[in-house]
Design an enzyme around this catalytic site. Structure first.
Site, PDB file in Angstrom:
ATOM      1  N   HIS A 208       0.806  -1.225   0.000  1.00 18.90           N
ATOM      2  CA  HIS A 208       0.000   0.000   0.000  1.00 18.90           C
ATOM      3  C   HIS A 208       0.847   1.288   0.000  1.00 18.90           C
ATOM      4  O   HIS A 208       0.686   2.114  -0.907  1.00 18.90           O
ATOM      5  CB  HIS A 208      -1.006  -0.043   1.157  1.00 18.90           C
TER       6      HIS A 208
ATOM      7  N   ASP B 161       1.552   5.406   7.157  1.00 20.06           N
ATOM      8  CA  ASP B 161       0.710   4.599   8.047  1.00 20.06           C
ATOM      9  C   ASP B 161       1.484   3.971   9.215  1.00 20.06           C
ATOM     10  O   ASP B 161       0.924   3.201   9.987  1.00 20.06           O
ATOM     11  CB  ASP B 161       0.026   3.471   7.261  1.00 20.06           C
TER      12      ASP B 161
ATOM     13  N   GLU C 235       0.304   5.364  12.733  1.00 20.51           N
ATOM     14  CA  GLU C 235      -1.107   5.015  12.959  1.00 20.51           C
ATOM     15  C   GLU C 235      -1.323   3.515  13.148  1.00 20.51           C
ATOM     16  O   GLU C 235      -2.104   3.093  13.997  1.00 20.51           O
ATOM     17  CB  GLU C 235      -1.939   5.514  11.767  1.00 20.51           C
ATOM     18  N   ASP C 236      -0.641   2.718  12.371  1.00 20.24           N
ATOM     19  CA  ASP C 236      -0.987   1.293  12.306  1.00 20.24           C
ATOM     20  C   ASP C 236       0.058   0.326  12.828  1.00 20.24           C
ATOM     21  O   ASP C 236      -0.148  -0.884  12.785  1.00 20.24           O
ATOM     22  CB  ASP C 236      -1.292   0.903  10.843  1.00 20.24           C
TER      23      ASP C 236
HETATM   24 ZN    ZN Z   1      -2.654   4.574   3.854  1.00 17.68          ZN
END
Ligand code: ZN
Length: 180
Positions: free
Chosen positions: A34, A61, A64-65
């Site tokens: 991604h 990301d 966040e992830d």
């Molecule tokens: Zn993303």
């Protein structure tokens, strides 16, 4: 200024942090695909590219992830990259509906670079939910596309080529999912 070395370092960092993740609802697609797609889209639509934008896109990301922290990102890539990644990072302590509303309300106030990452991110996400074997029903997909449109509305006016790619993804969504 950030060098190509930093970009390579960002790929390695993101690949390590996302190692055990798969794309939303799709077990067999590694997460790192991604951010690579997001960077690729930016690279193909923006003329005056700078490494900072690409590095932040690779990392967008991670905070966040994954277990990556802002401190870690700052130490490795500097305060500007950290701030840019934080601009596109949701507060995961908040409920999903609140996070989604905050993205819509906050889009306008983002820096130009954060807006570009947002548009590229939403474009890639829409293409993913249309073309991968994601386990979402039609209404969830439609809901996502409509929400993404709201977020992107606040990010427009910087790069029309990128905005065109987003609009094409929404158009494809209409073809694949039926008019909405
Ligand atoms: Zn993303």
């Amino acid at each position: 200024m950030n060098s190509l070395n930093d970009l390579t370092k960002a790929y390695e960092f993101a690949a390590q942090k996302h190692t055990y993740q798969r794309r939303k609802g799709v077990r067999d697609i590694p997460y790192i695909n991604h951010p690579i797609e997001v960077v690729n889209l930016l690279a193909h639509t923006i003329q005056n590219l700078n490494n900072s934008l690409l590095i932040a896109a690779v990392l967008h990301d991670t905070i966040e992830d994954t277990d990556a922290t802002p401190e870690e990102v700052e130490q490795l890539f500097g305060v500007d990259i950290k701030n840019l990644v934080l601009e596109v990072t949701d507060d995961m302590q908040l409920a999903k509906e609140i996070r989604r509303r905050k993205q819509v309300e906050g889009a306008n106030a983002l820096s130009d670079e954060a807006k570009l990452i947002k548009i590229a991110d939403k474009t890639c996400n829409i293409l993913d939910i249309l073309t991968t074997r994601i386990e979402w029903n039609r209404s969830r997909k439609v809901e996502y596309v409509l929400w993404a449109k709201e977020v992107v509305k606040g990010c427009r006016g910087i790069n029309h080529l990128l905005e065109d790619e987003f609009d094409k993804a929404v158009e494809l969504a209409r073809q694949v999912l039926g008019e909405f």
